[in-house]
Design a protein around this motif. Structure first.
Motif, PDB file in Angstrom:
ATOM      1  N   ALA A  22       1.076  -1.235  -0.388  1.00  0.00           N
ATOM      2  CA  ALA A  22      -0.017  -0.205  -0.163  1.00  0.00           C
ATOM      3  C   ALA A  22       1.003   1.442  -0.126  1.00  0.00           C
ATOM      4  O   ALA A  22       0.406   2.099  -1.012  1.00  0.00           O
ATOM      5  N   LEU A  23       2.367   0.747   0.772  1.00  0.00           N
ATOM      6  CA  LEU A  23       2.897   2.304   0.942  1.00  0.00           C
ATOM      7  C   LEU A  23       3.709   2.327  -0.445  1.00  0.00           C
ATOM      8  O   LEU A  23       3.522   3.756  -1.253  1.00  0.00           O
ATOM      9  N   ALA A  24       3.930   1.552  -1.109  1.00  0.00           N
ATOM     10  CA  ALA A  24       4.219   1.203  -2.589  1.00  0.00           C
ATOM     11  C   ALA A  24       3.423   2.323  -3.541  1.00  0.00           C
ATOM     12  O   ALA A  24       4.065   3.490  -4.256  1.00  0.00           O
ATOM     13  N   VAL A  25       2.445   1.585  -3.575  1.00  0.00           N
ATOM     14  CA  VAL A  25       1.338   2.031  -4.693  1.00  0.00           C
ATOM     15  C   VAL A  25       0.889   3.474  -4.405  1.00  0.00           C
ATOM     16  O   VAL A  25       1.181   4.064  -5.052  1.00  0.00           O
ATOM     17  N   ALA A  26       0.906   4.529  -3.029  1.00  0.00           N
ATOM     18  CA  ALA A  26       0.389   4.820  -2.930  1.00  0.00           C
ATOM     19  C   ALA A  26       1.877   6.459  -3.146  1.00  0.00           C
ATOM     20  O   ALA A  26       1.745   7.380  -3.806  1.00  0.00           O
ATOM     21  N   GLY A  27       2.925   6.186  -2.778  1.00  0.00           N
ATOM     22  CA  GLY A  27       4.409   6.804  -2.980  1.00  0.00           C
ATOM     23  C   GLY A  27       4.347   6.367  -5.332  1.00  0.00           C
ATOM     24  O   GLY A  27       4.367   7.401  -5.792  1.00  0.00           O
ATOM     25  N   LEU A  28       3.798   5.488  -5.764  1.00  0.00           N
ATOM     26  CA  LEU A  28       3.735   5.132  -7.574  1.00  0.00           C
ATOM     27  C   LEU A  28       2.617   6.390  -7.369  1.00  0.00           C
ATOM     28  O   LEU A  28       3.014   7.575  -8.518  1.00  0.00           O
ATOM     29  N   VAL A  29       1.804   7.175  -6.505  1.00  0.00           N
ATOM     30  CA  VAL A  29       0.296   7.871  -7.554  1.00  0.00           C
ATOM     31  C   VAL A  29       0.837   9.158  -6.911  1.00  0.00           C
ATOM     32  O   VAL A  29       0.988   9.783  -7.791  1.00  0.00           O
ATOM     33  N   LEU A  30       1.808   9.115  -6.260  1.00  0.00           N
ATOM     34  CA  LEU A  30       1.839  10.687  -5.645  1.00  0.00           C
ATOM     35  C   LEU A  30       3.355  10.634  -6.497  1.00  0.00           C
ATOM     36  O   LEU A  30       2.728  12.085  -7.165  1.00  0.00           O
ATOM     37  N   THR A  31       4.199   9.807  -7.389  1.00  0.00           N
ATOM     38  CA  THR A  31       5.245  10.614  -8.198  1.00  0.00           C
ATOM     39  C   THR A  31       4.148  10.853  -9.353  1.00  0.00           C
ATOM     40  O   THR A  31       4.743  11.935 -10.306  1.00  0.00           O
ATOM     41  N   VAL A  32       3.907  10.188  -9.672  1.00  0.00           N
ATOM     42  CA  VAL A  32       2.648  10.306 -11.230  1.00  0.00           C
ATOM     43  C   VAL A  32       1.931  11.354 -10.976  1.00  0.00           C
ATOM     44  O   VAL A  32       1.768  12.147 -12.148  1.00  0.00           O
ATOM     45  N   GLY A  33       1.329  11.846  -9.876  1.00  0.00           N
ATOM     46  CA  GLY A  33       0.485  13.337  -9.699  1.00  0.00           C
ATOM     47  C   GLY A  33       1.430  14.077 -10.610  1.00  0.00           C
ATOM     48  O   GLY A  33       1.344  15.339 -10.417  1.00  0.00           O
ATOM     49  N   LEU A  34       2.272  14.662  -9.160  1.00  0.00           N
ATOM     50  CA  LEU A  34       3.515  15.199 -10.001  1.00  0.00           C
ATOM     51  C   LEU A  34       3.957  15.319 -11.349  1.00  0.00           C
ATOM     52  O   LEU A  34       4.205  16.684 -11.173  1.00  0.00           O
ATOM     53  N   LEU A  35       4.926  14.207 -11.739  1.00  0.00           N
ATOM     54  CA  LEU A  35       4.918  14.901 -12.985  1.00  0.00           C
ATOM     55  C   LEU A  35       3.464  14.298 -13.983  1.00  0.00           C
ATOM     56  O   LEU A  35       4.045  16.329 -14.350  1.00  0.00           O
ATOM     57  N   ARG A  36       2.205  14.751 -13.557  1.00  0.00           N
ATOM     58  CA  ARG A  36       1.057  15.469 -14.304  1.00  0.00           C
ATOM     59  C   ARG A  36       1.362  16.667 -14.271  1.00  0.00           C
ATOM     60  O   ARG A  36       0.596  17.351 -14.587  1.00  0.00           O
ATOM     61  N   PHE A  37       1.467  17.341 -12.466  1.00  0.00           N
ATOM     62  CA  PHE A  37       1.363  18.147 -12.289  1.00  0.00           C
ATOM     63  C   PHE A  37       2.231  19.398 -12.712  1.00  0.00           C
ATOM     64  O   PHE A  37       2.008  20.796 -13.413  1.00  0.00           O
ATOM     65  N   ARG A  38       3.372  18.975 -13.408  1.00  0.00           N
ATOM     66  CA  ARG A  38       4.627  19.869 -13.671  1.00  0.00           C
ATOM     67  C   ARG A  38       4.369  19.832 -15.174  1.00  0.00           C
ATOM     68  O   ARG A  38       4.414  20.992 -15.467  1.00  0.00           O
ATOM     69  N   ALA A  39       3.738  18.812 -15.924  1.00  0.00           N
ATOM     70  CA  ALA A  39       3.671  18.814 -17.158  1.00  0.00           C
ATOM     71  C   ALA A  39       2.565  20.614 -17.928  1.00  0.00           C
ATOM     72  O   ALA A  39       3.156  20.383 -18.470  1.00  0.00           O
ATOM     73  N   HIS A  40       1.108  19.769 -17.229  1.00  0.00           N
ATOM     74  CA  HIS A  40      -0.103  20.541 -17.467  1.00  0.00           C
ATOM     75  C   HIS A  40       0.990  22.321 -16.173  1.00  0.00           C
ATOM     76  O   HIS A  40       0.729  22.981 -17.254  1.00  0.00           O
ATOM     77  N   ARG A  41       1.799  22.291 -15.585  1.00  0.00           N
ATOM     78  CA  ARG A  41       1.796  23.797 -15.956  1.00  0.00           C
ATOM     79  C   ARG A  41       2.722  24.053 -16.264  1.00  0.00           C
ATOM     80  O   ARG A  41       2.602  25.142 -17.173  1.00  0.00           O
ATOM     81  N   ARG A  42       3.783  23.314 -17.130  1.00  0.00           N
ATOM     82  CA  ARG A  42       4.547  24.056 -17.822  1.00  0.00           C
ATOM     83  C   ARG A  42       3.252  24.267 -19.758  1.00  0.00           C
ATOM     84  O   ARG A  42       3.415  25.259 -19.892  1.00  0.00           O
ATOM     85  N   GLU A  43       2.660  23.253 -19.684  1.00  0.00           N
ATOM     86  CA  GLU A  43       1.754  23.748 -20.751  1.00  0.00           C
ATOM     87  C   GLU A  43       0.916  24.496 -20.912  1.00  0.00           C
ATOM     88  O   GLU A  43       0.319  25.915 -21.846  1.00  0.00           O
TER      89      GLU A  43
END
Length: 55
Positions: A22-43
């Motif tokens: 559960a901790l690994a999945v939460a970390g993965l979701v957090l990382t993907v969310g952060l990457l998507r946020f940064r990409a959308h912010r650049r756009e």
């Protein structure tokens, strides 16, 4: 993340593998969310530069 931490805290023998999973999945979701946020912010910043560049 809270679910994994609770499992590890209250059931360390029985909930170890599930808690760490559960901790690994939460970390993965957090990382993907952060990457998507940064990409959308650049756009959005690129669109604002193009729209505001004429004035």
């Amino acid at each position: 993340m809270g679910f994994g931490l609770a499992l590890l805290q209250f059931h360390p023998e029985r909930g170890g593998r599930l808690g760490y999973s559960a901790l690994a999945v939460a970390g993965l979701v957090l990382t993907v969310g952060l990457l998507r946020f940064r990409a959308h912010r650049r756009e959005l910043a690129a669109c604002q530069l193009v729209a505001g560049g004429g004035s």
